[in-house]
Design a protein around this motif. Structure first.
Motif, PDB file in Angstrom:
ATOM      1  N   ALA A  15      91.060  83.910 -21.131  1.00 35.73           N
ATOM      2  CA  ALA A  15      90.902  83.033 -21.946  1.00 35.73           C
ATOM      3  C   ALA A  15      89.270  82.375 -21.714  1.00 35.73           C
ATOM      4  N   TRP A  19      86.584  82.627 -24.879  1.00 33.25           N
ATOM      5  CA  TRP A  19      86.036  81.265 -25.529  1.00 33.25           C
ATOM      6  C   TRP A  19      84.580  81.420 -25.292  1.00 33.25           C
ATOM      7  N   THR A  20      84.144  81.795 -24.047  1.00 31.74           N
ATOM      8  CA  THR A  20      82.732  81.975 -23.693  1.00 31.74           C
ATOM      9  C   THR A  20      82.157  82.838 -24.917  1.00 31.74           C
ATOM     10  N   LEU A  22      82.937  83.758 -27.802  1.00 31.19           N
ATOM     11  CA  LEU A  22      83.079  83.133 -29.219  1.00 31.19           C
ATOM     12  C   LEU A  22      82.049  81.997 -29.244  1.00 31.19           C
ATOM     13  N   GLY A  23      82.184  81.223 -28.225  1.00 27.42           N
ATOM     14  CA  GLY A  23      81.114  80.117 -28.338  1.00 27.42           C
ATOM     15  C   GLY A  23      79.539  80.668 -28.211  1.00 27.42           C
ATOM     16  N   LEU A 106      84.317  75.811 -19.139  1.00 21.29           N
ATOM     17  CA  LEU A 106      85.035  75.479 -20.338  1.00 21.29           C
ATOM     18  C   LEU A 106      83.934  75.084 -21.358  1.00 21.29           C
ATOM     19  N   GLY A 108      82.061  77.153 -23.251  1.00 21.31           N
ATOM     20  CA  GLY A 108      82.545  77.784 -24.360  1.00 21.31           C
ATOM     21  C   GLY A 108      83.301  77.229 -25.309  1.00 21.31           C
ATOM     22  N   ALA A 109      84.540  76.993 -24.861  1.00 19.64           N
ATOM     23  CA  ALA A 109      85.639  76.471 -25.510  1.00 19.64           C
ATOM     24  C   ALA A 109      85.276  74.929 -26.179  1.00 19.64           C
ATOM     25  N   ASN A 110      84.504  73.975 -25.167  1.00 18.96           N
ATOM     26  CA  ASN A 110      84.306  72.670 -25.697  1.00 18.96           C
ATOM     27  C   ASN A 110      83.058  72.668 -26.712  1.00 18.96           C
ATOM     28  N   ILE A 112      82.810  75.041 -28.904  1.00 20.54           N
ATOM     29  CA  ILE A 112      83.398  75.504 -30.091  1.00 20.54           C
ATOM     30  C   ILE A 112      84.188  74.137 -30.904  1.00 20.54           C
ATOM     31  N   ILE A 157      93.423  75.811 -28.472  1.00 25.90           N
ATOM     32  CA  ILE A 157      92.968  76.468 -27.613  1.00 25.90           C
ATOM     33  C   ILE A 157      93.690  76.349 -26.307  1.00 25.90           C
ATOM     34  N   SER A 161      95.565  79.515 -24.694  1.00 23.51           N
ATOM     35  CA  SER A 161      95.382  79.926 -23.188  1.00 23.51           C
ATOM     36  C   SER A 161      96.176  79.778 -22.128  1.00 23.51           C
TER      37      SER A 161
END
Length: 226
Positions: A15, A19-20, A22-23, A106, A108-110, A112, A157, A161
């Motif tokens: 995960a 997300w990393t 994608l970000g 996190l 990347g996720a944040n 996004i 997310i 995850s």
């Protein structure tokens, strides 16, 4: 407004990687668009002010259901635009993580989540203005919509995850996250109204800072009154 406050190691490795990537992909597209289109000097100054304001407000955390706060990403998106708004989201998250407000893993996720708030708010605001909405309802609604999208994306997310070390089955985790998202949606309305007042004030004293806020320019661009 939405932000994943989980600590380091909370997400499984796959995960974090997802997300990393994608970000980073989102930021790569944003950077390419900025390099291709350029940035005006006043936009750079406005972005700096927006980043500082967002970071300052972002640090005021209410310890409710994992942490609730405002971060003005809707306002940043409306004023700075979707591209600079996404970069501001990165800067705010990097500095916040450096202070222990959010895990570095996190980012990347944040990014996004928060970049989506700025991007959606900007396009919602411009769309509502083209529909002849006044500045206050357009900016308040646009910020609320953007922040709501971020809150829902944050919840998705986390559920997708999973959380390492959590004893909750996925169904119970979904219910818990849904409650957190619901609270964030309520805060989105409050922050949306606040954003509306700020944008309305700026439009009255410095309409050049609010893209599309001048009714005369809108009428000219659409041929109305010509």
């Amino acid at each position: 407004m939405a932000h994943i406050h989980l600590g380091e190691g909370s997400f499984p490795l796959w995960a974090l990687a997802l997300w990393t990537v994608l970000g980073a992909g989102l930021l790569a597209v944003v950077t390419y668009r900025i390099r291709k289109g350029g940035i005006k000097t006043n936009q750079i100054a406005l972005a700096g002010i927006g980043a500082a304001a967002s970071f300052a407000v972002f640090q005021l955390n209410l310890p409710i259901w994992g942490g609730i706060h405002m971060n003005l990403t809707g306002l940043v998106g409306i004023l700075a635009g979707p591209l600079l708004g996404a970069l501001i989201a990165l800067v705010v998250n990097v500095f916040s993580a450096a202070l222990g407000h959010g895990a570095v893993g996190l980012l990347g996720a944040n990014v996004i989540v928060n970049a989506s708030e700025a991007i959606v708010a900007y396009y919602a605001f411009r769309t509502l203005l083209r529909m002849d909405w006044d500045v206050f309802p357009a900016s308040a609604s646009a910020a609320t919509i953007g922040l709501s999208v971020g809150a829902i994306l944050m919840g998705a997310i986390i559920v997708i995850s999973g959380v390492n070390g959590s004893a909750l089955p996925r169904s119970d985790l979904t219910i818990a996250v849904a409650g957190m998202v619901g609270i964030n949606l309520g805060v989105a309305i409050i922050e949306g109204v606040l954003t509306g007042f700020i944008v309305q004030f700026l439009a009255s004293v410095r309409p050049d800072l609010v893209p599309g806020a001048s009714r005369e320019k809108r009428e000219t661009s659409t041929g109305v009154g010509a």
